[in-house]
Design a protein around this motif. Structure first.
Motif, PDB file in Angstrom:
ATOM      1  N   ALA A 100       0.860  -1.188   0.000  1.00 41.72           N
ATOM      2  CA  ALA A 100       0.000   0.000   0.000  1.00 41.72           C
ATOM      3  C   ALA A 100       0.897   1.240   0.000  1.00 41.72           C
ATOM      4  O   ALA A 100       2.085   1.146   0.301  1.00 41.72           O
ATOM      5  CB  ALA A 100      -0.882  -0.009   1.256  1.00 41.72           C
ATOM      6  N   PRO A 101       0.334   2.421  -0.367  1.00 42.24           N
ATOM      7  CA  PRO A 101       1.142   3.645  -0.336  1.00 42.24           C
ATOM      8  C   PRO A 101       1.690   3.914   1.072  1.00 42.24           C
ATOM      9  O   PRO A 101       1.081   3.505   2.068  1.00 42.24           O
ATOM     10  CB  PRO A 101       0.130   4.726  -0.737  1.00 42.24           C
ATOM     11  CG  PRO A 101      -0.909   4.007  -1.519  1.00 42.24           C
ATOM     12  CD  PRO A 101      -1.021   2.655  -0.884  1.00 42.24           C
ATOM     13  N   ARG A 102       2.831   4.582   1.138  1.00 46.63           N
ATOM     14  CA  ARG A 102       3.500   4.820   2.423  1.00 46.63           C
ATOM     15  C   ARG A 102       3.817   6.298   2.605  1.00 46.63           C
ATOM     16  O   ARG A 102       4.020   7.027   1.638  1.00 46.63           O
ATOM     17  CB  ARG A 102       4.823   4.045   2.472  1.00 46.63           C
ATOM     18  CG  ARG A 102       4.680   2.550   2.315  1.00 46.63           C
ATOM     19  CD  ARG A 102       4.019   1.927   3.510  1.00 46.63           C
ATOM     20  NE  ARG A 102       4.031   0.477   3.437  1.00 46.63           N
ATOM     21  CZ  ARG A 102       3.122  -0.297   3.994  1.00 46.63           C
ATOM     22  NH1 ARG A 102       2.113   0.229   4.646  1.00 46.63           N
ATOM     23  NH2 ARG A 102       3.212  -1.603   3.894  1.00 46.63           N
ATOM     24  N   THR A 103       3.927   6.697   3.882  1.00 49.16           N
ATOM     25  CA  THR A 103       4.335   8.074   4.180  1.00 49.16           C
ATOM     26  C   THR A 103       5.844   8.107   4.413  1.00 49.16           C
ATOM     27  O   THR A 103       6.478   7.077   4.659  1.00 49.16           O
ATOM     28  CB  THR A 103       3.645   8.585   5.462  1.00 49.16           C
ATOM     29  OG1 THR A 103       4.121   7.791   6.568  1.00 49.16           O
ATOM     30  CG2 THR A 103       2.132   8.475   5.373  1.00 49.16           C
ATOM     31  N   LYS A 104       6.358   9.335   4.375  1.00 46.80           N
ATOM     32  CA  LYS A 104       7.790   9.564   4.606  1.00 46.80           C
ATOM     33  C   LYS A 104       8.209   9.014   5.973  1.00 46.80           C
ATOM     34  O   LYS A 104       9.258   8.383   6.124  1.00 46.80           O
ATOM     35  CB  LYS A 104       8.015  11.080   4.544  1.00 46.80           C
ATOM     36  CG  LYS A 104       9.409  11.524   4.422  1.00 46.80           C
ATOM     37  CD  LYS A 104       9.468  12.918   3.803  1.00 46.80           C
ATOM     38  CE  LYS A 104       8.809  13.985   4.674  1.00 46.80           C
ATOM     39  NZ  LYS A 104       8.960  15.337   4.090  1.00 46.80           N
ATOM     40  N   GLN A 105       7.351   9.236   6.962  1.00 48.66           N
ATOM     41  CA  GLN A 105       7.656   8.790   8.332  1.00 48.66           C
ATOM     42  C   GLN A 105       7.741   7.266   8.418  1.00 48.66           C
ATOM     43  O   GLN A 105       8.605   6.718   9.106  1.00 48.66           O
ATOM     44  CB  GLN A 105       6.591   9.310   9.329  1.00 48.66           C
ATOM     45  CG  GLN A 105       6.679  10.800   9.622  1.00 48.66           C
ATOM     46  CD  GLN A 105       6.185  11.687   8.462  1.00 48.66           C
ATOM     47  OE1 GLN A 105       5.579  11.214   7.505  1.00 48.66           O
ATOM     48  NE2 GLN A 105       6.462  12.988   8.539  1.00 48.66           N
ATOM     49  N   GLU A 106       6.836   6.610   7.711  1.00 49.50           N
ATOM     50  CA  GLU A 106       6.846   5.138   7.730  1.00 49.50           C
ATOM     51  C   GLU A 106       8.145   4.599   7.128  1.00 49.50           C
ATOM     52  O   GLU A 106       8.722   3.634   7.629  1.00 49.50           O
ATOM     53  CB  GLU A 106       5.654   4.585   6.924  1.00 49.50           C
ATOM     54  CG  GLU A 106       4.335   4.701   7.648  1.00 49.50           C
ATOM     55  CD  GLU A 106       3.152   4.304   6.758  1.00 49.50           C
ATOM     56  OE1 GLU A 106       2.251   3.648   7.274  1.00 49.50           O
ATOM     57  OE2 GLU A 106       3.138   4.649   5.560  1.00 49.50           O
ATOM     58  N   ILE A 107       8.601   5.244   6.047  1.00 50.01           N
ATOM     59  CA  ILE A 107       9.830   4.792   5.388  1.00 50.01           C
ATOM     60  C   ILE A 107      11.030   4.987   6.313  1.00 50.01           C
ATOM     61  O   ILE A 107      11.863   4.099   6.483  1.00 50.01           O
ATOM     62  CB  ILE A 107      10.062   5.571   4.078  1.00 50.01           C
ATOM     63  CG1 ILE A 107       8.862   5.406   3.148  1.00 50.01           C
ATOM     64  CG2 ILE A 107      11.335   5.110   3.382  1.00 50.01           C
ATOM     65  CD1 ILE A 107       8.763   6.488   2.111  1.00 50.01           C
ATOM     66  N   ALA A 108      11.085   6.172   6.922  1.00 50.10           N
ATOM     67  CA  ALA A 108      12.209   6.476   7.812  1.00 50.10           C
ATOM     68  C   ALA A 108      12.280   5.443   8.950  1.00 50.10           C
ATOM     69  O   ALA A 108      13.359   4.942   9.279  1.00 50.10           O
ATOM     70  CB  ALA A 108      12.052   7.883   8.370  1.00 50.10           C
ATOM     71  N   ALA A 109      11.127   5.123   9.507  1.00 45.93           N
ATOM     72  CA  ALA A 109      11.099   4.180  10.620  1.00 45.93           C
ATOM     73  C   ALA A 109      11.491   2.772  10.158  1.00 45.93           C
ATOM     74  O   ALA A 109      12.285   2.089  10.805  1.00 45.93           O
ATOM     75  CB  ALA A 109       9.707   4.159  11.252  1.00 45.93           C
ATOM     76  N   ALA A 110      10.962   2.360   9.018  1.00 45.78           N
ATOM     77  CA  ALA A 110      11.210   0.992   8.551  1.00 45.78           C
ATOM     78  C   ALA A 110      12.667   0.786   8.148  1.00 45.78           C
ATOM     79  O   ALA A 110      13.229  -0.289   8.356  1.00 45.78           O
ATOM     80  CB  ALA A 110      10.294   0.662   7.377  1.00 45.78           C
ATOM     81  N   LEU A 111      13.282   1.815   7.566  1.00 49.49           N
ATOM     82  CA  LEU A 111      14.648   1.647   7.042  1.00 49.49           C
ATOM     83  C   LEU A 111      15.715   2.229   7.979  1.00 49.49           C
ATOM     84  O   LEU A 111      16.898   2.224   7.643  1.00 49.49           O
ATOM     85  CB  LEU A 111      14.759   2.301   5.660  1.00 49.49           C
ATOM     86  CG  LEU A 111      13.840   1.734   4.570  1.00 49.49           C
ATOM     87  CD1 LEU A 111      14.008   2.483   3.261  1.00 49.49           C
ATOM     88  CD2 LEU A 111      14.105   0.245   4.347  1.00 49.49           C
ATOM     89  N   HIS A 112      15.288   2.736   9.126  1.00 48.84           N
ATOM     90  CA  HIS A 112      16.213   3.348  10.085  1.00 48.84           C
ATOM     91  C   HIS A 112      17.039   4.459   9.426  1.00 48.84           C
ATOM     92  O   HIS A 112      18.256   4.496   9.537  1.00 48.84           O
ATOM     93  CB  HIS A 112      17.144   2.292  10.712  1.00 48.84           C
ATOM     94  CG  HIS A 112      16.392   1.121  11.268  1.00 48.84           C
ATOM     95  ND1 HIS A 112      15.603   1.215  12.393  1.00 48.84           N
ATOM     96  CD2 HIS A 112      16.282  -0.167  10.844  1.00 48.84           C
ATOM     97  CE1 HIS A 112      15.038   0.043  12.628  1.00 48.84           C
ATOM     98  NE2 HIS A 112      15.437  -0.803  11.702  1.00 48.84           N
TER      99      HIS A 112
END
Ligand SMILES: [Zn+2]
Length: 370
Positions: free
Chosen positions: A23-35
């Motif tokens: 599903a589409p993702r937010t910038k915050q979700e990416i930052a958290a998932a990829l550290h």
């Protein structure tokens, strides 16, 4: 690692994150998932956006009160073309970066190992791109697949019996198109397409049932080509000593028993007609079909014993096999030495387009990974 390498790796990770997201993702979700820090993510998103590889998807409510913008990968940023050469037809498919089919064409064009045929092939692909308004600037490459043994190291198609090819120079195909070209055996390509569609399977054997019988092995998430690029030649496993003659010149091979010709030739029927009559209870068709299933089960059981993985069937026959899958599984259970119940056998999902889609996937796979 240099700064440039690190940036490149981060960008690839961000892109892969989008590619695998459901599903589409937010910038915050990416930052958290990829550290990664928010500024790093922002910079990468800007780069990917500029290249047209990701796009805005919409707004969602976020905890801070402000609505957050979501992004997703742009599946249409690039596309790849797969071309299948067979004795009577050329099939052409275009797929996007998520392997969705965006165009398909099947053209009557008898194969001939000469320059005139190759010019027809080139013209057919160019006409296909025009007809479907496909932007050549987004084209990753042309995959070509055919029923033969490809030797990339020697630059040869070693042999393709049903096309009458022996030691054909690969450059005749790779230099034909003004685009990157990749040539692959048809069953290997088909197996790759089916495997791509089975995210539940890390390893699988693909058994192709057509006029010829072949296959492919996908082991631990990668194709296994074999030392001579002849892995998965299941059609030439011996199942009956000194049995029926096979196209390879030997006797008793699986292909001699499970080629589609076994169903069609004796009664002089097309494959559709055979299954129609079988459904209507025709006794002759039933006798042939029963023997066919017995022989097929012997072949599949041998593959299972050697590889210990799921087996996926492909080829023109699979659309007709749905009703008979339980019968074949019952036979497999009876043959199995370890109590497996036959549920390891599946029917392929890509049907007649598997080979074209599989060879087109070569460029998609390379693009995503690089
Ligand atoms: Zn054989």
């Amino acid at each position: 690692m240099s700064t440039a390498e690190l940036r490149r790796r981060n960008r690839r990770n961000v892109y892969h994150y989008f590619y695998n997201a459901d599903a589409p993702r937010t910038k915050q979700e990416i930052a958290a998932a990829l550290h990664l820090s928010l500024p790093t993510v922002t910079q990468n998103l800007r780069d990917l956006m500029e290249q047209g590889l990701i796009e805005y998807a919409g707004l969602i409510d976020s905890t801070g009160g402000r609505r957050a913008r979501t992004m997703q990968m742009a599946a249409d940023a690039r596309f790849s073309v797969g071309v299948e050469l067979s004795p009577k037809h050329i099939r052409i498919v275009a797929i996007d970066l998520l392997a969705n089919e965006i165009a398909f064409q099947r053209i009557s064009c008898p194969f001939s190992n000469d320059a005139a045929y190759r010019q027809q092939l080139l013209a057919a692909v160019e006409a296909f791109l025009d007809a479907f308004h496909l932007d050549r600037a987004r084209l990753l490459g042309i995959g070509v697949t055919l029923p033969g043994i490809i030797n990339e190291a020697r630059g040869l198609i070693e042999v393709a019996p049903i096309l009458g090819i022996r030691k054909m120079n690969l450059a005749l195909l790779t230099e034909l198109f003004p685009y990157p070209v990749f040539v692959e055996n048809d069953a290997s390509a088909g197996g790759y397409a089916e495997w791509w569609n089975r995210s539940d399977l890390d390893s699988m054997a693909y058994l192709f049932l057509g006029k010829g019988v072949g296959g492919a092995l996908l082991i631990g998430g990668r194709p296994y080509a074999g030392v001579n690029r002849r892995s998965g030649e299941f059609g030439h496993m011996g199942i009956v000593p000194d049995g029926r003659p096979c196209s390879c010149g030997k006797r008793g091979c699986l292909e001699a028993y499970c080629s589609v010709s076994r169903l069609t030739d004796d009664l002089d029927l097309q494959i559709e007609e055979f299954f129609e009559k079988l459904q209507q209870g025709d006794a002759d068709c039933f006798a042939i079909w029963k023997q066919y299933m017995d022989d097929l089960a012997v072949g599949i059981n041998s593959i299972r014993m050697v590889m210990d993985c799921d087996v996926v069937l492909g080829g023109m026959i699979t659309p007709f096999m749905e009703d008979y899958l339980p019968d074949i599984r019952t036979r497999l259970a009876a043959l199995n030495s370890f109590g497996d119940d036959g549920r390891y056998l599946h029917l392929g999902k890509c049907r007649a387009k598997a080979n074209c889609i599989g060879v087109a996937l070569h460029f998609v796979d390379t693009f995503i990974n690089e």
